[in-house]
Design a protein around this motif. Sequence first.
Motif, PDB file in Angstrom:
ATOM      1  N   GLN A 174     -12.979 -21.891  20.893  1.00  0.00           N
ATOM      2  CA  GLN A 174     -14.367 -21.808  21.341  1.00  0.00           C
ATOM      3  C   GLN A 174     -15.332 -21.649  20.176  1.00  0.00           C
ATOM      4  N   GLY A 175     -14.966 -22.199  19.024  1.00  0.00           N
ATOM      5  CA  GLY A 175     -15.910 -22.215  17.921  1.00  0.00           C
ATOM      6  C   GLY A 175     -15.364 -21.625  16.642  1.00  0.00           C
ATOM      7  N   ARG A 176     -16.092 -21.866  15.561  1.00  0.00           N
ATOM      8  CA  ARG A 176     -15.739 -21.318  14.263  1.00  0.00           C
ATOM      9  C   ARG A 176     -17.008 -21.239  13.434  1.00  0.00           C
ATOM     10  N   PHE A 177     -16.969 -20.462  12.371  1.00  0.00           N
ATOM     11  CA  PHE A 177     -18.059 -20.460  11.409  1.00  0.00           C
ATOM     12  C   PHE A 177     -17.920 -21.678  10.500  1.00  0.00           C
ATOM     13  N   THR A 178     -19.034 -22.239  10.063  1.00  0.00           N
ATOM     14  CA  THR A 178     -18.939 -23.256   9.022  1.00  0.00           C
ATOM     15  C   THR A 178     -18.445 -22.579   7.744  1.00  0.00           C
ATOM     16  N   PRO A 179     -17.817 -23.320   6.839  1.00  0.00           N
ATOM     17  CA  PRO A 179     -17.401 -22.713   5.573  1.00  0.00           C
ATOM     18  C   PRO A 179     -18.560 -22.049   4.835  1.00  0.00           C
ATOM     19  N   GLU A 180     -19.739 -22.659   4.920  1.00  0.00           N
ATOM     20  CA  GLU A 180     -20.910 -22.107   4.228  1.00  0.00           C
ATOM     21  C   GLU A 180     -21.334 -20.781   4.838  1.00  0.00           C
ATOM     22  N   ARG A 181     -21.361 -20.721   6.167  1.00  0.00           N
ATOM     23  CA  ARG A 181     -21.760 -19.468   6.829  1.00  0.00           C
ATOM     24  C   ARG A 181     -20.706 -18.391   6.611  1.00  0.00           C
ATOM     25  N   LEU A 182     -19.435 -18.779   6.599  1.00  0.00           N
ATOM     26  CA  LEU A 182     -18.365 -17.815   6.375  1.00  0.00           C
ATOM     27  C   LEU A 182     -18.490 -17.196   4.980  1.00  0.00           C
TER      28      LEU A 182
END
Length: 365
Positions: free
Chosen positions: A59-67
């Motif tokens: 149900q979703g993930r953080f973008t690498p940049e946001r992470l």
Amino acid sequence: MTHDRLDLVSKLYQPTDWPRVLEAATGKPSSAPLVVDLDPTTFCDLACPECISGKLLNQGRFTPERLAALAEELVAMSVRGVVLIGGGEPLAHRGTRGVLRILGEAGLSIGVVTNGTMIRQNLAELARYATWVRVSMDAGTAETYGLFRPDRKGRSVFDKVVENMRLLASEKTGSLGYSFLVMSRREPDGRTVTNHHEVLRAAELAHDIGCDYFETKAMFDDDHHIVQVPEAVVESVDRQLAEAARLESETFQLVNSSTLTALRNHVGPVQPKEYDRCRVSELRTLVTPSGVYVCAYHRGNPLARIGDAVTDNLADIWRDSDRGMIDPSRDCRFHCARHRSNLELERIDRGAGELPLAEDYDPFL
């Protein structure tokens, strides 16, 4: 000085944590959490039938940049420990290696809870930066592993995970744990399949791999209540752990979770709580792609959601949120590992607590 890694009460008295612990104990909003559980993704490559997060997967993930930005925010907030967990499988996110680097280079303690299938791809960062890695195994043989932890095609990847653990054991600077959740399941044909008979074999394997500890735990239902099992199962597990005790040394421990102790003591699935505010929620929080939650027990519960870390800065979420939205006497009747910590924080508030320790030893309270 050695300490029990599961003695969460004594961890409250570490000197670096003490100012924020006092804030929480006296009912004040803390300036920042000390420990953050972080779900990088809700994706998992296994398809475990008993997965407690099964309804929350994919149900979703953080973008690498946001992470990466989240990792920087955790550093700026003076968070002391971060547990990469899930939800999904934290090592499945391609940005997790960067998070390990950012947090590790900043000196934060890092825990990783993983199914172990992707240790090889993340080996360098795990070996260098992880304070501890705990692999969820729940079996001592490939056959039983395949029953409880199959991949998405129904196959057992037991041998692959064991080999990955051996790799990490040979290079790690932190500790490596082998986690065994005692489980049973009634099949459609009426048979009961179980893994409890493999505790000893799994402990021997953990020792052979080079793990630092072997942890045995009881199973939860979807509402986090401990699943009750026949007395014969508990006795079987205890006999095997007694035999495995010969493996213990300064470099290998057998760890009993509070859930298994609860089964032994016949406390039942409900853990009553007489307090209406969780003081520990000022010291720990959960950050996931679907929201920031008061605690990991309420992952996915909209009534315990305090913000959206996909779009908002974590420090702003913490400053503006009310962590008192959950009433433990009403909302947390399951077995909570930090119940005793809450009782201790009440003692501290009454002036009946202990003196702070002379030194820090483990930020994962």
